[in-house]
Design a protein around this motif. Structure first.
Motif, PDB file in Angstrom:
ATOM      1  N   GLY A  65       0.801  -1.207   0.000  1.00  0.00           N
ATOM      2  CA  GLY A  65       0.000   0.000   0.000  1.00  0.00           C
ATOM      3  C   GLY A  65       0.832   1.255   0.000  1.00  0.00           C
ATOM      4  O   GLY A  65       1.953   1.286   0.489  1.00  0.00           O
ATOM      5  N   LEU A  66       0.266   2.310  -0.538  1.00  0.00           N
ATOM      6  CA  LEU A  66       0.907   3.614  -0.581  1.00  0.00           C
ATOM      7  C   LEU A  66       0.190   4.613   0.313  1.00  0.00           C
ATOM      8  O   LEU A  66       0.162   5.809   0.043  1.00  0.00           O
ATOM      9  CB  LEU A  66       0.972   4.117  -2.021  1.00  0.00           C
ATOM     10  CG  LEU A  66       1.865   3.278  -2.949  1.00  0.00           C
ATOM     11  CD1 LEU A  66       1.837   3.841  -4.355  1.00  0.00           C
ATOM     12  CD2 LEU A  66       3.287   3.217  -2.429  1.00  0.00           C
TER      13      LEU A  66
ATOM     14  N   LEU B 162       9.406  12.485  -0.568  1.00  0.00           N
ATOM     15  CA  LEU B 162       8.785  11.699   0.500  1.00  0.00           C
ATOM     16  C   LEU B 162       8.862  12.410   1.843  1.00  0.00           C
ATOM     17  O   LEU B 162       7.883  12.444   2.593  1.00  0.00           O
ATOM     18  CB  LEU B 162       9.441  10.317   0.576  1.00  0.00           C
ATOM     19  CG  LEU B 162       9.145   9.380  -0.599  1.00  0.00           C
ATOM     20  CD1 LEU B 162       9.903   8.073  -0.458  1.00  0.00           C
ATOM     21  CD2 LEU B 162       7.645   9.111  -0.707  1.00  0.00           C
ATOM     22  N   HIS B 163      10.030  12.984   2.161  1.00  0.00           N
ATOM     23  CA  HIS B 163      10.139  13.697   3.432  1.00  0.00           C
ATOM     24  C   HIS B 163       9.224  14.908   3.467  1.00  0.00           C
ATOM     25  O   HIS B 163       8.566  15.168   4.485  1.00  0.00           O
ATOM     26  CB  HIS B 163      11.588  14.118   3.665  1.00  0.00           C
ATOM     27  CG  HIS B 163      12.467  13.006   4.139  1.00  0.00           C
ATOM     28  ND1 HIS B 163      13.782  13.194   4.504  1.00  0.00           N
ATOM     29  CD2 HIS B 163      12.219  11.679   4.307  1.00  0.00           C
ATOM     30  CE1 HIS B 163      14.310  12.029   4.875  1.00  0.00           C
ATOM     31  NE2 HIS B 163      13.382  11.093   4.763  1.00  0.00           N
TER      32      HIS B 163
ATOM     33  N   ASP C 137       6.402  -1.704  -7.916  1.00  0.00           N
ATOM     34  CA  ASP C 137       6.939  -0.407  -7.515  1.00  0.00           C
ATOM     35  C   ASP C 137       8.453  -0.476  -7.335  1.00  0.00           C
ATOM     36  O   ASP C 137       8.982  -1.372  -6.681  1.00  0.00           O
ATOM     37  CB  ASP C 137       6.272  -0.004  -6.196  1.00  0.00           C
ATOM     38  CG  ASP C 137       6.872   1.247  -5.593  1.00  0.00           C
ATOM     39  OD1 ASP C 137       7.317   2.116  -6.361  1.00  0.00           O
ATOM     40  OD2 ASP C 137       6.884   1.349  -4.352  1.00  0.00           O
ATOM     41  N   ILE C 138       9.173   0.480  -7.925  1.00  0.00           N
ATOM     42  CA  ILE C 138      10.601   0.629  -7.669  1.00  0.00           C
ATOM     43  C   ILE C 138      10.927   2.084  -7.299  1.00  0.00           C
ATOM     44  O   ILE C 138      12.082   2.486  -7.319  1.00  0.00           O
ATOM     45  CB  ILE C 138      11.460   0.221  -8.891  1.00  0.00           C
ATOM     46  CG1 ILE C 138      11.111   1.065 -10.113  1.00  0.00           C
ATOM     47  CG2 ILE C 138      11.345  -1.252  -9.180  1.00  0.00           C
ATOM     48  CD1 ILE C 138      12.068   0.881 -11.272  1.00  0.00           C
ATOM     49  N   ALA C 139       9.898   2.844  -6.938  1.00  0.00           N
ATOM     50  CA  ALA C 139      10.098   4.274  -6.673  1.00  0.00           C
ATOM     51  C   ALA C 139       9.835   4.659  -5.225  1.00  0.00           C
ATOM     52  O   ALA C 139      10.612   5.395  -4.624  1.00  0.00           O
ATOM     53  CB  ALA C 139       9.214   5.109  -7.599  1.00  0.00           C
ATOM     54  N   THR C 140       8.745   4.178  -4.638  1.00  0.00           N
ATOM     55  CA  THR C 140       8.344   4.614  -3.299  1.00  0.00           C
ATOM     56  C   THR C 140       8.757   3.638  -2.213  1.00  0.00           C
ATOM     57  O   THR C 140       9.300   4.031  -1.177  1.00  0.00           O
ATOM     58  CB  THR C 140       6.821   4.838  -3.242  1.00  0.00           C
ATOM     59  OG1 THR C 140       6.451   5.824  -4.215  1.00  0.00           O
ATOM     60  CG2 THR C 140       6.393   5.310  -1.866  1.00  0.00           C
TER      61      THR C 140
ATOM     62  N   LEU D 205      -5.488   8.964  -1.901  1.00  0.00           N
ATOM     63  CA  LEU D 205      -4.910   9.929  -2.824  1.00  0.00           C
ATOM     64  C   LEU D 205      -3.486   9.522  -3.189  1.00  0.00           C
ATOM     65  O   LEU D 205      -2.937   8.563  -2.646  1.00  0.00           O
ATOM     66  CB  LEU D 205      -4.942  11.333  -2.201  1.00  0.00           C
ATOM     67  CG  LEU D 205      -6.331  11.836  -1.810  1.00  0.00           C
ATOM     68  CD1 LEU D 205      -6.256  13.216  -1.190  1.00  0.00           C
ATOM     69  CD2 LEU D 205      -7.272  11.844  -3.026  1.00  0.00           C
ATOM     70  N   ALA D 206      -2.889  10.250  -4.107  1.00  0.00           N
ATOM     71  CA  ALA D 206      -1.594   9.863  -4.676  1.00  0.00           C
ATOM     72  C   ALA D 206      -0.430  10.579  -3.996  1.00  0.00           C
ATOM     73  O   ALA D 206       0.588  10.846  -4.631  1.00  0.00           O
ATOM     74  CB  ALA D 206      -1.590  10.151  -6.180  1.00  0.00           C
ATOM     75  N   GLN D 207      -0.560  10.859  -2.707  1.00  0.00           N
ATOM     76  CA  GLN D 207       0.413  11.684  -1.999  1.00  0.00           C
ATOM     77  C   GLN D 207       1.825  11.122  -2.056  1.00  0.00           C
ATOM     78  O   GLN D 207       2.800  11.864  -2.145  1.00  0.00           O
ATOM     79  CB  GLN D 207      -0.026  11.823  -0.535  1.00  0.00           C
ATOM     80  CG  GLN D 207       0.919  12.614   0.345  1.00  0.00           C
ATOM     81  CD  GLN D 207       0.877  14.104   0.060  1.00  0.00           C
ATOM     82  OE1 GLN D 207       0.129  14.552  -0.805  1.00  0.00           O
ATOM     83  NE2 GLN D 207       1.672  14.866   0.776  1.00  0.00           N
ATOM     84  N   PHE D 208       1.981   9.807  -2.011  1.00  0.00           N
ATOM     85  CA  PHE D 208       3.313   9.220  -1.911  1.00  0.00           C
ATOM     86  C   PHE D 208       3.812   8.619  -3.223  1.00  0.00           C
ATOM     87  O   PHE D 208       4.712   7.774  -3.208  1.00  0.00           O
ATOM     88  CB  PHE D 208       3.321   8.168  -0.804  1.00  0.00           C
ATOM     89  CG  PHE D 208       3.093   8.756   0.566  1.00  0.00           C
ATOM     90  CD1 PHE D 208       4.069   9.524   1.175  1.00  0.00           C
ATOM     91  CD2 PHE D 208       1.881   8.580   1.218  1.00  0.00           C
ATOM     92  CE1 PHE D 208       3.855  10.088   2.430  1.00  0.00           C
ATOM     93  CE2 PHE D 208       1.664   9.133   2.470  1.00  0.00           C
ATOM     94  CZ  PHE D 208       2.651   9.887   3.075  1.00  0.00           C
TER      95      PHE D 208
END
Length: 590
Positions: free
Chosen positions: A62-63, A261-262, A320-323, A453-456
């Protein structure tokens, strides 16, 4: 890898139509989306991280942080919600794209704090590998404590859930469990006996066959690491994602972490653990790094491709390889001391917070589920002591997880058993395109809607995040929902209620804080019963089809198709229901 034969390959050829990803996923950026004013040619989104396809076409974790679904649902009304057979109110929740079961686990772990209730979770995913992961994760979470201790269960969960590479003992556990599940799926009677909380009755027969094939692949039906060379697939994916920035990948990961992210609320993610995950796919290193070398087959997914005019089954990693998997359990905690800072830096890392949260979650689940089962057994014993003419009926399971057929979101309202049935609807950001009036008809009057939402998603710019939030508001309003008032605004979830009723009062303590009123709290011991379409992409001659990013062109449409509002439209601003300290909440796939 190309699989032209074998059990899994045959299932892909015959039945992967049911488990292939819908066109609207999170993989690439739809060309249609960028045809708004002021966007010249943004079909290949340029970001500091490369092509903008880092979150892939399938989501394995999950994101958004796990939430207690009871805190998001309408208050219990015992008179109208009571089940006539068990005299226990029920909570029916429909979840689209929840992916890893974190919300379900969190809800069960916190159930002892709420009035007695039975749960029915209806889960709809867009690929069968995600369904298989759900079943495996719940089997692990509900493992008998006498067979597997709390620490071992927690560590096994973290590795299976979030690591691309496993330790040999964990890989052996996955093989054993997958072999057991592969034998149970085609036998409904044995499945109901051994896993009474699981319901696969809504799946089509071909979907069950494909699900069995997934489990058999996990169980080692195809021997050797070359059946799924995770390290090579990860590196290939990373190279194509970063392109010319591959040699500077450490600088890229630092930029994404500190500048995105921060800034978006995930400050506890440490540079070292984020770099390690970006380089190797290992997010939770609980032992020496040399111990992680067995590919995690639960992260494999398949699709049908076109190679030289022939349709073949391919298996690869398109996640996923980004978050990373740090957001679900690692950026919030009930124990505020875990979030303390020293000299402006968090004293705990996201990995350490995740370990603590998962261990506490499993402990709370055991304290709630086991006493309920024991209470049911004691009632049966008492019934026998009274020499009743008929044996006491077994106590019903406190919860049931129903998996719905893939691609059935637009047809659920045609069935009377689903129309107006759900008190809560959860929609992940990768499934927002499914939010429609037909789906809204399945929510009961006064029901709630919570949209991730797409926050991360680090590849999205701030203006894109705002456009996505606006579009979510428009889709929710068209589906018959209105923004829920009376809480702090949230960048992680958008909350709505079913229009037609008076707006829920923010003065209600259960709504305002999400914490059950003290007079309704029940001690844990006394709590009782509570499709898809094929996607084929031509492969260039001599191009290995296992390089996943060559396939990532349009499944991200689900996420960003909703992100640009129609010209001139004004979406209502989503208001957020305040969540209790215990459920501070702030969760795309192949």
């Amino acid at each position: 890898m190309i699989e032209k034969g074998g059990d899994y390959g045959q299932q892909l050829r015959r039945g992967l139509r049911t488990s292939a990803q819908p066109r609207a996923g999170r993989e690439g950026v739809s060309r249609v989306i960028w045809k708004d004013k002021g966007c010249a040619d943004r079909t290949a989104m340029t970001t500091p991280a490369g092509s903008g396809t880092g979150f892939g076409s399938v989501s394995w974790w999950g994101l958004s942080p796990a939430v207690d679904l009871q805190a998001e649902s309408p208050p219990v009304d015992p008179d109208s919600q009571a089940d006539t057979e068990h005299e226990t109110p029920e909570l029916n929740v429909l979840l689209l794209g929840s992916v890893d079961g974190r919300h379900l686990l969190r809800t069960l772990a916190r159930a002892a704090l709420w009035p007695r209730r039975r749960f029915h979770f209806y889960v709809l995913e867009n690929n069968l590998e995600a369904v298989a992961r759900h079943v495996l994760i719940f089997s692990l979470a509900l493992e008998d404590p006498e067979k597997m201790g709390l620490q071992e269960r927690s560590e096994t969960f973290l590795e299976v859930w979030g690591n691309a590479l496993l330790r040999p003992p964990v890989a052996a556990f996955v093989r054993a469990q997958a072999g057991r599940l592969a034998h149970l799926v085609p036998e409904p009677d044995r499945l109901a006996e051994q896993l009474p909380w699981l319901s696969l009755g809504a799946l089509k027969f071909r979907e069950r066959d494909a699900l069995e094939a997934v489990f058999r692949f996990w169980a080692g039906g195809e021997k050797g690491p070359e059946a799924f060379p995770m390290s090579r697939l990860w590196d290939s994916r990373l190279r194509q994602y970063l392109g010319s920035r591959y040699d500077a990948r450490r600088g890229v990961s630092d930029w994404d972490l500190h500048m995105k992210l921060h800034d978006r609320g995930a400050r506890v993610i440490h540079t070292r653990e984020f770099r390690r995950w970006r380089d190797t796919g290992v997010a939770f290193e609980l032992r020496d790094s040399s111990a992680y070398h067995v590919p995690n087959r639960t992260l494999a997914s398949g699709r049908l491709l076109s190679l030289r005019g022939e349709r073949v089954a391919a298996r690869g990693y398109w996640g996923d390889i980004a978050t990373g998997p740090f957001v679900a359990f690692g950026i919030e905690a009930d124990d505020e001391t875990l979030l303390k800072t020293s000299n402006g830096q968090p004293v705990k890392t996201a990995g350490e917070i995740t370990e603590h949260n998962v261990a506490e979650l499993f402990r709370e689940m055991a304290a709630w589920v086991r006493p309920r089962a024991a209470q049911g057994d004691s009632e049966q014993v008492q019934g026998g002591a009274e020499e009743s003419p008929e044996p006491a009926a077994p106590a019903p399971e406190p919860f049931t997880v129903h998996f719905l057929s893939l691609g059935s979101a637009h047809t659920l309202h045609h069935k009377s058993c689903y129309k107006g049935q759900f008190q809560l609807l959860y929609v992940a950001c990768g499934m927002v395109h499914l939010l429609s009036p037909e789906l809204g008809a399945c929510v009961a009057p006064g029901g709630r809607l919570i949209v991730e939402l797409a926050q991360f998603l680090v590849d999205l710019r701030q203006e894109q995040l705002q456009a996505f939030s606006s579009r979510v508001g428009e889709l929710a309003q068209a589906a018959g929902f209105a923004p829920q008032l009376g809480g702090k605004p949230s960048d992680i979830f958008a909350r709505f209620y079913k229009a037609g009723d008076s707006a829920p009062s923010h003065e209600d303590p259960a709504v305002e804080s999400g914490t059950p009123p003290p007079e309704l709290l029940a001690p844990p011991i006394e709590a009782t019963d509570p499709p898809p379409e094929d996607r084929t992409q031509p492969l260039e001659p001599g191009t290995p089809p296992s390089e996943p990013l060559k396939l990532t062109s349009d499944s991200q449409a689900s996420l960003l198709e909703a992100s640009v509002p129609p010209t001139g439209s004004q979406a209502p601003k989503s208001e957020n229901q305040t969540v209790p300290p215990e459920t501070k909440s702030p969760t795309p796939e192949i």
